[in-house]
Design a protein around this motif. Structure first.
Motif, PDB file in Angstrom:
ATOM      1  N   SER A  26       0.819  -1.217   0.000  1.00  0.00           N
ATOM      2  CA  SER A  26       0.000   0.000   0.000  1.00  0.00           C
ATOM      3  C   SER A  26       0.848   1.259   0.000  1.00  0.00           C
ATOM      4  O   SER A  26       0.488   2.268  -0.608  1.00  0.00           O
ATOM      5  CB  SER A  26      -0.942   0.002   1.205  1.00  0.00           C
ATOM      6  OG  SER A  26      -0.195  -0.027   2.416  1.00  0.00           O
ATOM      7  N   ASP A  32       1.097   1.135 -10.668  1.00  0.00           N
ATOM      8  CA  ASP A  32       0.378   2.404 -10.507  1.00  0.00           C
ATOM      9  C   ASP A  32       0.568   3.320 -11.706  1.00  0.00           C
ATOM     10  O   ASP A  32      -0.349   4.033 -12.115  1.00  0.00           O
ATOM     11  CB  ASP A  32       0.862   3.109  -9.235  1.00  0.00           C
ATOM     12  CG  ASP A  32       0.677   2.246  -8.006  1.00  0.00           C
ATOM     13  OD1 ASP A  32      -0.441   1.732  -7.804  1.00  0.00           O
ATOM     14  OD2 ASP A  32       1.660   2.066  -7.258  1.00  0.00           O
ATOM     15  N   PRO A  73      -7.408  -2.476 -12.998  1.00  0.00           N
ATOM     16  CA  PRO A  73      -8.087  -1.207 -12.754  1.00  0.00           C
ATOM     17  C   PRO A  73      -8.445  -0.518 -14.069  1.00  0.00           C
ATOM     18  O   PRO A  73      -7.883  -0.847 -15.117  1.00  0.00           O
ATOM     19  CB  PRO A  73      -7.034  -0.394 -11.989  1.00  0.00           C
ATOM     20  CG  PRO A  73      -5.728  -0.942 -12.467  1.00  0.00           C
ATOM     21  CD  PRO A  73      -5.955  -2.403 -12.704  1.00  0.00           C
ATOM     22  N   ARG A  74      -9.353   0.425 -14.000  1.00  0.00           N
ATOM     23  CA  ARG A  74      -9.634   1.243 -15.182  1.00  0.00           C
ATOM     24  C   ARG A  74      -8.626   2.398 -15.171  1.00  0.00           C
ATOM     25  O   ARG A  74      -8.806   3.413 -14.527  1.00  0.00           O
ATOM     26  CB  ARG A  74     -11.067   1.763 -15.195  1.00  0.00           C
ATOM     27  CG  ARG A  74     -11.365   2.601 -16.442  1.00  0.00           C
ATOM     28  CD  ARG A  74     -12.831   2.774 -16.705  1.00  0.00           C
ATOM     29  NE  ARG A  74     -13.472   1.536 -17.169  1.00  0.00           N
ATOM     30  CZ  ARG A  74     -13.405   1.072 -18.414  1.00  0.00           C
ATOM     31  NH1 ARG A  74     -12.699   1.726 -19.332  1.00  0.00           N
ATOM     32  NH2 ARG A  74     -14.007  -0.038 -18.731  1.00  0.00           N
ATOM     33  N   TYR A  75      -7.561   2.173 -15.892  1.00  0.00           N
ATOM     34  CA  TYR A  75      -6.515   3.181 -15.962  1.00  0.00           C
ATOM     35  C   TYR A  75      -7.006   4.427 -16.704  1.00  0.00           C
ATOM     36  O   TYR A  75      -7.886   4.363 -17.562  1.00  0.00           O
ATOM     37  CB  TYR A  75      -5.302   2.632 -16.729  1.00  0.00           C
ATOM     38  CG  TYR A  75      -4.411   1.690 -15.955  1.00  0.00           C
ATOM     39  CD1 TYR A  75      -3.473   2.166 -15.050  1.00  0.00           C
ATOM     40  CD2 TYR A  75      -4.475   0.310 -16.163  1.00  0.00           C
ATOM     41  CE1 TYR A  75      -2.625   1.310 -14.365  1.00  0.00           C
ATOM     42  CE2 TYR A  75      -3.633  -0.564 -15.489  1.00  0.00           C
ATOM     43  CZ  TYR A  75      -2.710  -0.056 -14.583  1.00  0.00           C
ATOM     44  OH  TYR A  75      -1.875  -0.901 -13.912  1.00  0.00           O
ATOM     45  N   GLU A  76      -6.414   5.557 -16.372  1.00  0.00           N
ATOM     46  CA  GLU A  76      -6.504   6.743 -17.194  1.00  0.00           C
ATOM     47  C   GLU A  76      -5.186   6.903 -17.947  1.00  0.00           C
ATOM     48  O   GLU A  76      -4.193   6.231 -17.638  1.00  0.00           O
ATOM     49  CB  GLU A  76      -6.795   7.979 -16.335  1.00  0.00           C
ATOM     50  CG  GLU A  76      -8.170   7.933 -15.667  1.00  0.00           C
ATOM     51  CD  GLU A  76      -8.494   9.204 -14.890  1.00  0.00           C
ATOM     52  OE1 GLU A  76      -7.765  10.216 -15.070  1.00  0.00           O
ATOM     53  OE2 GLU A  76      -9.457   9.184 -14.101  1.00  0.00           O
ATOM     54  N   ASN A 126      -3.231   4.509 -12.531  1.00  0.00           N
ATOM     55  CA  ASN A 126      -4.391   4.041 -11.791  1.00  0.00           C
ATOM     56  C   ASN A 126      -4.880   5.186 -10.893  1.00  0.00           C
ATOM     57  O   ASN A 126      -4.238   5.510  -9.888  1.00  0.00           O
ATOM     58  CB  ASN A 126      -4.007   2.828 -10.948  1.00  0.00           C
ATOM     59  CG  ASN A 126      -5.175   2.285 -10.145  1.00  0.00           C
ATOM     60  OD1 ASN A 126      -6.286   2.824 -10.174  1.00  0.00           O
ATOM     61  ND2 ASN A 126      -4.933   1.192  -9.415  1.00  0.00           N
ATOM     62  N   PRO A 127      -6.029   5.813 -11.219  1.00  0.00           N
ATOM     63  CA  PRO A 127      -6.482   6.983 -10.450  1.00  0.00           C
ATOM     64  C   PRO A 127      -6.879   6.654  -9.020  1.00  0.00           C
ATOM     65  O   PRO A 127      -7.020   7.564  -8.196  1.00  0.00           O
ATOM     66  CB  PRO A 127      -7.680   7.475 -11.262  1.00  0.00           C
ATOM     67  CG  PRO A 127      -8.172   6.270 -11.994  1.00  0.00           C
ATOM     68  CD  PRO A 127      -6.956   5.462 -12.309  1.00  0.00           C
ATOM     69  N   GLU A 128      -7.039   5.376  -8.709  1.00  0.00           N
ATOM     70  CA  GLU A 128      -7.340   5.004  -7.335  1.00  0.00           C
ATOM     71  C   GLU A 128      -6.093   5.005  -6.457  1.00  0.00           C
ATOM     72  O   GLU A 128      -6.200   4.968  -5.224  1.00  0.00           O
ATOM     73  CB  GLU A 128      -7.993   3.615  -7.300  1.00  0.00           C
ATOM     74  CG  GLU A 128      -9.347   3.568  -8.008  1.00  0.00           C
ATOM     75  CD  GLU A 128      -9.966   2.182  -7.936  1.00  0.00           C
ATOM     76  OE1 GLU A 128      -9.343   1.285  -7.317  1.00  0.00           O
ATOM     77  OE2 GLU A 128     -11.065   1.997  -8.495  1.00  0.00           O
ATOM     78  N   ARG A 129      -4.930   5.053  -7.097  1.00  0.00           N
ATOM     79  CA  ARG A 129      -3.678   4.989  -6.335  1.00  0.00           C
ATOM     80  C   ARG A 129      -2.802   6.234  -6.522  1.00  0.00           C
ATOM     81  O   ARG A 129      -1.994   6.559  -5.651  1.00  0.00           O
ATOM     82  CB  ARG A 129      -2.879   3.763  -6.806  1.00  0.00           C
ATOM     83  CG  ARG A 129      -3.528   2.428  -6.451  1.00  0.00           C
ATOM     84  CD  ARG A 129      -2.972   1.863  -5.194  1.00  0.00           C
ATOM     85  NE  ARG A 129      -1.521   1.707  -5.260  1.00  0.00           N
ATOM     86  CZ  ARG A 129      -0.750   1.537  -4.194  1.00  0.00           C
ATOM     87  NH1 ARG A 129      -1.284   1.529  -2.979  1.00  0.00           N
ATOM     88  NH2 ARG A 129       0.550   1.397  -4.328  1.00  0.00           N
ATOM     89  N   SER A 133      -2.481  10.289  -8.608  1.00  0.00           N
ATOM     90  CA  SER A 133      -3.155  11.345  -9.377  1.00  0.00           C
ATOM     91  C   SER A 133      -2.170  12.005 -10.321  1.00  0.00           C
ATOM     92  O   SER A 133      -0.959  12.072 -10.048  1.00  0.00           O
ATOM     93  CB  SER A 133      -3.774  12.387  -8.446  1.00  0.00           C
ATOM     94  OG  SER A 133      -2.776  13.027  -7.675  1.00  0.00           O
TER      95      SER A 133
END
Length: 620
Positions: free
Chosen positions: A312, A347, A385-388, A414-417, A419
């Motif tokens: 994490s 990430d 993940p749904r990458y940007e 990965n926008p969850e991890r 920005s």
């Protein structure tokens, strides 16, 4: 080789040959493209094959006509643009430097067969595969041949190549008076590996059980080593660790038989038993055993690697050359599985060789949104993940690569991890800069932005893509690269030693530009976390890497791995580094990182890219 012609003009025959042919005239078979002559006027004494080959790389009889050259056929090539056969004198001379075999170029399929005793008349020719500009050595041949079959079913002479027979030293330095060419130097086959192989050019050779060090490719060829302990990698390859470590035991293997019979091999497999055939020289790897007899295949069970998932508190940053990916390709599912399963969904991923929306169609299209949408959807379908993504479209056909393809680097994240800091102003021709944001904090003037795109270093080459990311409140600068290719460099078996690496000039300029940009960031923020990564197209020990690292601004983190694990690519039997992740001092000296070269492609016959991806896990 298709430009070479075949003539049925009959040179003179010696009295000895004339008497043999008279006795065998009724039984003599004809060659489809070569005249059969049973009588001819007298001429000087017959020339032997070793007289044609001589004791240097160039025949002392080059350009001259020879007649009645005797020997036994050892292999016949009936396909491609270089049709012909090899034959060998079963009665060698005492000089180990002179080969007893030579290739006869007929231009169309000959009807002679292995074991036929023949005499050949024609012109001695030095043919340079790939043309003179390639720097390759030349192949001694007999062209415009007239061939007579004297008898059939004769034993085929053979020489065994083994770890003991191949010298450890690779090659002498070229003659400075001949622009560094080794062509005129006397061969020393007991001292230098290249001289040893040259002394066997055209002869029938044999290897015993040998480990595969480059997998089978679509052209039905592979590489083995006859030196199993020479710079071995942990997974069965042979590592290329310096310009003086050419790995002398490597031999390319092709087949004179049906392509369907060629082994489907991965690195670490073993070509068992006996593999035997003529030793050729070509522009795609130099000395090549063209097998009349192929050994069996013993599989090693090599499997694709999987890295561990980041914790994490760890940021996982990867680089992956996906080899000209466009919406028409069938490899999206495989690439998605590689990113999700083998790389464990990093990430940030720097992708190289993303093509535009219609691939190589050269119609002015530069956008790659369809390519990226298809890849991202495939990653989601694979459980990732749904990458940007972020990138900058290049100017049409300005960045090299396949014409019309408009390859470029792309950031997946990965926008969850993590920005991405979007900052307007970046385009194909505008240079990104560095500014101060608060006290002693650096920031990019555009994100994403291109590094110094007007610099001549990037002519017909990919411009670096810089982006600013935030992970757990910490800013990380990432610079994605795809440096100029090694195309145009002379091969390791070049006649020029050491071989010229002309492509380095552009990569050196590119490395200098990137290093300067990193120093701009570090000048504003000494402890900035900067990651420079991608397909550098050069080795970790190269001057390109040293220029990237110049002044301590960066350090190639693949050097944190044991030497036997340092490779991302496999070329002509050499496992080597082309893809790198370089880090700034704040990352290097904290030591809180782990590096992994994830071997999923380079060692396998069914690779979806020719590059292995790299992953760096760090705690910014």
């Amino acid at each position: 080789m298709s430009s070479r012609s075949v003539s049925s003009v009959s040179p003179a025959y010696s009295a000895r040959t004339r008497s043999r042919l008279a006795a065998l005239a009724v039984a003599t078979a004809s060659c489809a493209t070569c005249a059969v002559v049973v009588t001819a006027p007298a001429h000087a004494a017959t020339v032997a094959i070793h007289d044609i080959q001589g004791s240097t790389r160039v025949s002392p009889l080059a350009g001259q006509a020879v007649a009645d050259v005797p020997g036994v056929v050892t292999g016949v090539r009936t396909y491609g643009s270089s049709k012909g056969f090899w034959f060998q004198d079963p009665n060698p001379d005492a000089d180990p430097a002179t080969s007893e075999g030579v290739f006869v170029f007929t231009g169309s399929a000959p009807t002679v067969k292995a074991g036929d005793a023949v005499t050949v008349s024609g012109t001695v020719t030095e043919y340079v595969p790939g043309g003179a500009s390639s720097g390759n050595q030349s192949l001694t041949e007999i062209t415009k041949p007239t061939v007579t079959v004297v008898s059939s079913g004769n034993p085929v002479p053979v020489t065994t190549i083994s770890a003991k027979s191949v010298p450890d030293a690779y090659t002498p330095a070229g003659d400075s008076a001949a622009n560094g060419s080794v062509n005129g130097l006397p061969l020393q086959p007991k001292k230098y590996a290249l001289d040893y192989y040259e002394s066997l050019e055209g002869q029938n050779v044999r290897i015993g059980s040998s480990r595969v060090v480059t997998a089978s490719d679509p052209y039905t060829e592979l590489w083995v080593t006859v030196k199993p302990h020479e710079n071995a990698t942990k997974r069965g390859g042979t590592r290329y660790g310096s310009y003086e470590s050419q790995n002398t035991g490597r031999i390319q293997v092709q087949s004179l038989g049906a392509t369907a019979d060629f082994p489907v091999a991965d690195v670490g497999d073993v070509l068992t038993g006996t593999t035997e055939g003529p030793l050729d020289y070509n522009s795609f790897g130099g000395y090549t055993l063209v097998a009349r007899e192929l050994g069996g295949l013993e599989k090693s069970g090599l499997t694709r690697e999987t890295t561990r998932a980041q914790k994490s508190g760890e940021l996982a940053v990867a680089t992956y050359n996906v080899e000209n990916l466009d919406p028409g390709d069938a490899t999206f599912e495989e690439h998605a599985a590689a990113i999700v399963d083998n790389l464990r969904s990093p990430d940030i991923v720097s992708l190289e060789e993303i093509q535009d929306n219609n691939g190589a169609k050269n119609d002015g299209t530069v956008a790659a949104d369809r390519t990226m949408a298809k890849l991202i959807d495939a990653i989601v379908a694979a459980g990732g993940p749904r990458y940007e993504w972020r990138s900058i479209d290049p100017v049409n056909n300005a960045d090299g690569g396949e014409p019309g393809g408009n390859i470029r680097q792309v950031f997946l994240f990965n926008p969850e991890r993590v920005s991405f800091t979007d900052r307007a102003g970046g385009d194909a021709t505008t240079a990104v800069g560095v500014t101060r944001a608060g006290k002693n904090k650096a920031a990019l003037t555009a994100s994403p932005g291109r590094v110094d795109p007007a610099n001549a270093a990037w002519t017909n080459s990919r411009k670096p893509l810089a982006g600013e990311f935030t992970f757990r409140g910490k800013t990380v600068f990432v610079i994605a690269n795809h440096f100029a290719s090694k195309g145009g460099d002379q091969g390791l078996t070049s006649q020029y030693q050491p071989p010229a690496r002309s492509s380095e000039t552009q990569r050196h300029a590119q490395a200098t530009a990137v290093n300067s940009f990193v120093k701009e960031i570090l000048k504003v923020q000494k402890d900035a976390d900067v990651i420079t990564l991608g397909d550098i197209n050069d080795f970790e020990f190269s001057d390109t890497a040293k220029l990237l690292e110049n002044g301590g601004a960066l350090w190639s983190a693949i050097k944190s791995l044991p030497k036997s694990e340092r490779y991302t690519y496999d070329y002509q039997g050499n496992s080597q580094v082309l893809d790198q992740i370089l880090v700034s001092p704040s990352i290097r000296w904290k030591g809180a990182f782990q590096y992994d070269s994830v071997h999923i492609n380079s060692e396998f016959h069914d690779q979806i890219s020719d590059h292995d991806p790299q992953v760096l896990r760090l705690r910014p």
